[in-house]
Design a protein around this motif. Structure first.
Motif, short mmCIF file in Angstrom:
data_model
loop_
_atom_site.label_atom_id
_atom_site.label_comp_id
_atom_site.label_asym_id
_atom_site.label_seq_id
_atom_site.Cartn_x
_atom_site.Cartn_y
_atom_site.Cartn_z
N GLY A 63 61.79 -21.57 94.00
CA GLY A 63 60.51 -21.54 94.67
C GLY A 63 59.98 -20.11 94.65
O GLY A 63 60.56 -19.22 94.03
N THR A 64 58.88 -19.89 95.32
CA THR A 64 58.19 -18.61 95.26
C THR A 64 59.04 -17.45 95.76
O THR A 64 59.61 -17.51 96.84
N ILE A 65 59.10 -16.42 94.96
CA ILE A 65 59.77 -15.17 95.33
C ILE A 65 58.70 -14.27 95.93
O ILE A 65 57.70 -13.97 95.28
N SER A 66 58.90 -13.82 97.16
CA SER A 66 57.87 -13.03 97.83
C SER A 66 58.10 -11.53 97.72
O SER A 66 57.14 -10.76 97.64
N ARG A 67 59.36 -11.10 97.71
CA ARG A 67 59.68 -9.67 97.69
C ARG A 67 60.92 -9.42 96.84
O ARG A 67 61.79 -10.26 96.76
N THR A 78 57.59 3.03 89.93
CA THR A 78 57.90 2.38 91.21
C THR A 78 56.63 1.80 91.85
O THR A 78 56.18 2.26 92.90
N PRO A 79 56.07 0.76 91.26
CA PRO A 79 54.86 0.16 91.84
C PRO A 79 55.17 -0.58 93.14
O PRO A 79 56.31 -0.97 93.37
N GLY A 80 54.17 -0.76 93.95
CA GLY A 80 54.34 -1.46 95.23
C GLY A 80 54.32 -2.97 95.09
O GLY A 80 54.71 -3.69 96.00
N HIS A 81 53.85 -3.45 93.95
CA HIS A 81 53.84 -4.89 93.70
C HIS A 81 53.76 -5.14 92.20
O HIS A 81 53.46 -4.24 91.42
N LEU A 82 54.02 -6.37 91.84
CA LEU A 82 53.94 -6.80 90.45
C LEU A 82 53.35 -8.20 90.47
O LEU A 82 53.74 -9.03 91.29
N VAL A 83 52.38 -8.46 89.62
CA VAL A 83 51.80 -9.80 89.52
C VAL A 83 52.54 -10.54 88.42
O VAL A 83 52.57 -10.10 87.27
N VAL A 84 53.18 -11.65 88.80
CA VAL A 84 53.98 -12.44 87.87
C VAL A 84 53.43 -13.86 87.88
O VAL A 84 53.44 -14.52 88.93
N ALA A 85 52.95 -14.31 86.74
CA ALA A 85 52.40 -15.67 86.60
C ALA A 85 51.35 -15.95 87.68
O ALA A 85 51.34 -17.02 88.28
N HIS A 87 51.07 -14.67 90.64
CA HIS A 87 51.56 -14.52 92.01
C HIS A 87 51.99 -13.07 92.24
O HIS A 87 52.68 -12.48 91.40
N THR A 88 51.61 -12.51 93.38
CA THR A 88 51.99 -11.14 93.70
C THR A 88 53.37 -11.10 94.33
O THR A 88 53.63 -11.78 95.33
N VAL A 89 54.24 -10.31 93.73
CA VAL A 89 55.59 -10.08 94.28
C VAL A 89 55.60 -8.65 94.80
O VAL A 89 55.35 -7.71 94.05
N MET A 101 69.84 -5.19 94.07
CA MET A 101 68.50 -5.71 94.19
C MET A 101 68.54 -6.83 95.24
O MET A 101 69.45 -7.67 95.20
N ILE A 102 67.58 -6.84 96.14
CA ILE A 102 67.47 -7.92 97.12
C ILE A 102 66.25 -8.75 96.75
O ILE A 102 65.15 -8.22 96.61
N VAL A 103 66.45 -10.05 96.58
CA VAL A 103 65.38 -10.97 96.26
C VAL A 103 65.12 -11.80 97.52
O VAL A 103 66.06 -12.35 98.10
#
Length: 164
Positions: A63-67, A78-85, A87-89, A101-103
């Motif tokens: 399901g959706t990964i938020s962080r 070191t960006p603060g977010h990444l848009v993947v498909a 969706h902003t992560v 890494m913590i998902v």
């Protein structure tokens, strides 16, 4: 909107390990043993090209990964977010140098991954990934990497792109 049922990832620890792959062990019970839920071996220090594929694969099953929480020493940017498909992560950064890494999925689901440095040779990378996802592993990333003979990523010592 009908909620999509969440699927858990199969244990992939027996599959071949190549740069850019992840080995996962995500338990389906409330009893979680072992330090790590998975291990990831990115191909390079280019976060945008590497993290996107992992997030897509995890989203398809979890399901959706938020962080995502990462260590600054392992990446070129070191960006603060990444848009993947579409969706902003959100990306949280730390400077602890711990090769983890913590998902985060939802508000309370956190999965801890060992991150194997991209310059690592296949043998030690496979050993580290297999050790990390063992149910009885209770040691830190530093200990797993050292036991596998992996040299931790260190700033400029890691090339920005791996060959191949």
């Amino acid at each position: 909107m009908v909620p999509v049922p969440v699927q858990l990832l199969a244990d992939t620890s027996g599959e071949p390990v190549r740069p850019g792959t992840a080995v996962l062990r995500l338990e389906t019970t409330s009893r979680r043993t072992g330090t790590f839920d998975g291990a990831w071996w990115p191909r390079s220090r280019d976060l945008g090209s590497q993290l996107s594929g992992l997030v897509i694969a995890l989203t398809a099953r979890l399901g959706t990964i938020s962080r995502v929480g990462l260590d600054t020493s392992g990446w070129d940017e070191t960006p603060g977010h990444l848009v993947v498909a579409g969706h902003t992560v959100h990306i949280d950064w730390s400077a602890v140098g711990d090769s983890t890494m913590i998902v985060t999925r939802g508000a309370q689901d956190h999965f801890l991954f060992l991150v194997v440095p991209p310059q690592t040779a296949p043998g030690p990378a496979h050993t580290a990934m297999a050790m990390a996802v063992r149910d009885d592993n209770a040691v830190s990333a530093e200990h797993v990497l050292a036991a596998a003979g992996v040299t931790p990523a260190a700033g400029t010592a890691v090339p920005s792109r791996s060959p191949g």
